[in-house]
Design an enzyme around this catalytic site. Sequence first.
Site, mmCIF file in Angstrom:
data_model
loop_
_atom_site.group_PDB
_atom_site.id
_atom_site.type_symbol
_atom_site.label_atom_id
_atom_site.label_comp_id
_atom_site.label_asym_id
_atom_site.label_seq_id
_atom_site.Cartn_x
_atom_site.Cartn_y
_atom_site.Cartn_z
ATOM 1 N N GLU A 33 11.736 10.779 89.110
ATOM 2 C CA GLU A 33 12.932 11.315 89.767
ATOM 3 C C GLU A 33 12.615 12.400 90.785
ATOM 4 O OE1 GLU A 33 16.589 10.469 86.669
ATOM 5 O OE2 GLU A 33 15.645 12.442 86.598
ATOM 6 N N THR A 49 8.835 1.259 74.983
ATOM 7 C CA THR A 49 9.960 1.499 74.084
ATOM 8 C C THR A 49 10.961 0.351 74.210
ATOM 9 O OG1 THR A 49 11.180 2.769 75.759
ATOM 10 C CG2 THR A 49 9.688 3.985 74.303
ATOM 11 N N ASP A 77 14.143 10.000 77.017
ATOM 12 C CA ASP A 77 13.548 11.290 77.321
ATOM 13 C C ASP A 77 13.171 12.039 76.043
ATOM 14 O OD1 ASP A 77 13.905 10.825 80.031
ATOM 15 O OD2 ASP A 77 15.883 11.760 80.055
#
Length: 311
Positions: free
Chosen positions: A139, A225, A258
Site C-alpha cells: 500500500e 493464508t 493483517d
Amino acid sequence: MILVFGSINMDLVARVRAIARPGETVLSRRADSFFGGKGANQAVAAARIGQGGPIPVAMAGALGDDPFGRACLDNLRANGVDVEAIRIVGEPTGCAFITVDDSGENAITVASGANMAVEAADVPDSLLARASVLVMQMEVPAAECLAMARRARRHGVRVIWNFAPAPAMSERAEMAELLAATDILVVNEHEAVAVGAIVEGMVRDDYLDVAATLARSHEVTCVVTAGARGATAISPDGARVHAAARPITPIDSTGAGDTFVGVLANGLAEGLGTGNAMRRACIAASLSCLTAGAQAGMPMRGALEEHLAQD
C-alpha cells in the site's frame, strides 16, 4: 525489534445487507470510523501480542497534518508502537472506505494520500540496526519497499513481505526483484495465483502448487493464508507446514490478514519455529473477526495465550 514499513489509514466503515455491485447504490444506517492501513494494522497486531514479551514494534510511514493523522499517531502510541520514523507530509492522511455485508465479507477502496509519500530514506540506520524483522505490504510505493528491503538485508534483518493488496505490476523483472529481497512471502490464495501469473506465467487455480513453485524458484518461504482453511507454509525445498484456523462465526473479517502477519512476525522475532508462529497467527486472526473494525478485535497477548492453552 519488529519494524513495520507501510501504510496508515483512517477506515470509514458502513454495514450493508449486500455489497454494492457496479452501478448499484445500497443504503447503510451509519458509517463508523476505525484506525486502519495494512501497515498500521500489522504494527498494532504485533505490538499487542508483544506486550509482556521481549520484542518491541516500530512503525515507519507518513501521515497528513490533519485530524485523521493526529488521531492515527495517538492510536499507534497508545498501542505501544514506536512512531519516531513516521513523517508528517503535505498530503492528506490515507483513508479507506469499507462496506461489510451481513456475512462478514468486505469490499475496500483506499485513497492513499500520504502513504504515497513514504520513503525508505527517511528510516534512520539507527532504527534499522535495532530490528530483527522487517514487515512490508503493497500500500506504499513498491520502489520504496524494495529499497527498504535491500537496506534491511544489508543489516541482517529478516524480511517479511505481505503482497497485499494483490500487486498490479505486469513486469516479471520488477516482481522478481521484490522476491529476491524477501525471506518470507505472505499471500492469500488469490494473491498467490496473481503473483504466480506475473512472475512465472502460471495460469492455474491450485494456489498451493503456485506457492510451491514460487518458493522453489525464488528461494523464499511462501506462507499462504486461506481463511477458515488456515495457513500453509512452503519452504524452497518443498517442505510444508499447515496451521488450522479456529472455527468461528465472523462479525467482520477486516484486518484478519493483517492480524495474521503481525502475530506471525512477532512469533518469528521471538524465535518460534514457522509452525508454532503460524499456529499463534491463525488463532489470533480468527479472534480478530469477532469484533467490527480492522484493529478493534486484535487480541492482546494474554487473551491469545488463553486460547492457545485450550488446544
